[in-house]
Design an enzyme around this catalytic site. Sequence first.
Site, PDB file in Angstrom:
ATOM      1  N   ASP A 182       2.399  96.732 -54.543  1.00 61.04           N
ATOM      2  CA  ASP A 182       3.529  96.688 -55.471  1.00 61.04           C
ATOM      3  C   ASP A 182       3.312  97.714 -56.575  1.00 61.04           C
ATOM      4  OD1 ASP A 182       4.396  94.664 -53.896  1.00 61.04           O
ATOM      5  OD2 ASP A 182       4.358  93.104 -55.437  1.00 61.04           O
ATOM      6  N   ASP A 216      15.097  87.439 -50.479  1.00 60.71           N
ATOM      7  CA  ASP A 216      14.249  86.816 -51.488  1.00 60.71           C
ATOM      8  C   ASP A 216      15.010  85.619 -52.037  1.00 60.71           C
ATOM      9  OD1 ASP A 216      12.631  89.065 -51.071  1.00 60.71           O
ATOM     10  OD2 ASP A 216      13.663  90.175 -52.655  1.00 60.71           O
TER      11      ASP A 216
END
Length: 257
Positions: free
Chosen positions: A8, A129
Amino acid sequence: MDVIPAIDLLEGRCVRLYQGDYEKSQVFSENPVDIAKAWVDQGATRLHVVDLDGAKAGKIVNVGAIEAIAKSVTVPIEVGGGLRDRSSIQQLFDLGIQWGILGTVAVEQPQLVQELCQEFPGQIIIGIDARNGLVATRGWLETSEVLATQLAVQMQELGAAAIIYTDINRDGTLSGPNLDALRELAGAISIPVIASGGVSSVTDLLSLLALEPQGVTGVIVGKALYTGDIALTEALRAVGPGRIQDIPPNLDFSAFA
């Protein structure tokens, strides 16, 4: 089952968030390229890269880091975060990225998703998500009224290559994956599902392996790899290709010899 390390990116650094909260970020490395190389050296056959700045900005921000990672390893890479138009997708593929992950536009612009799936067959993954079963968008900063399973079915019909399902309430918490939600989603579609969020141990990986016959073909692991709760080599031995339970017995051996 593929074990896919997550990288990330936030301001060019490798970080992990807690439940998607940008204010709760932990920096693990100033050099994402070193991290990418390390995971590949340990056996990773695929990498998952997220441009966290891009997810908020609605466009690719960490392009330099993404390009550097792509040039440093030979395994395929999937990238998400801020991919909301064709030019962003094309930019990634020009860098050598194998898959583009679409999130927000899956909810807001399904027609664009269909067009991209047709233009880049097999290269468009949909990132779903979810927070309490509802799809979150725009870097998890907003929650829609769309059910995750409903969106997965729609995206399959539009030509998506796979679904990455992340349970936001589990992400970065090391509290284990949401098996019930994964089972429900995988049972509703026939394209591959990649699990993400909450994986904390090899035991969690083995629990996900039980869902492989239903179509859960991979798992993204982030924080647990960085904290050392999971060793990638151990994870691959447990659920990856050639795992212990897949090795045939030595038929030449006899207990009576």
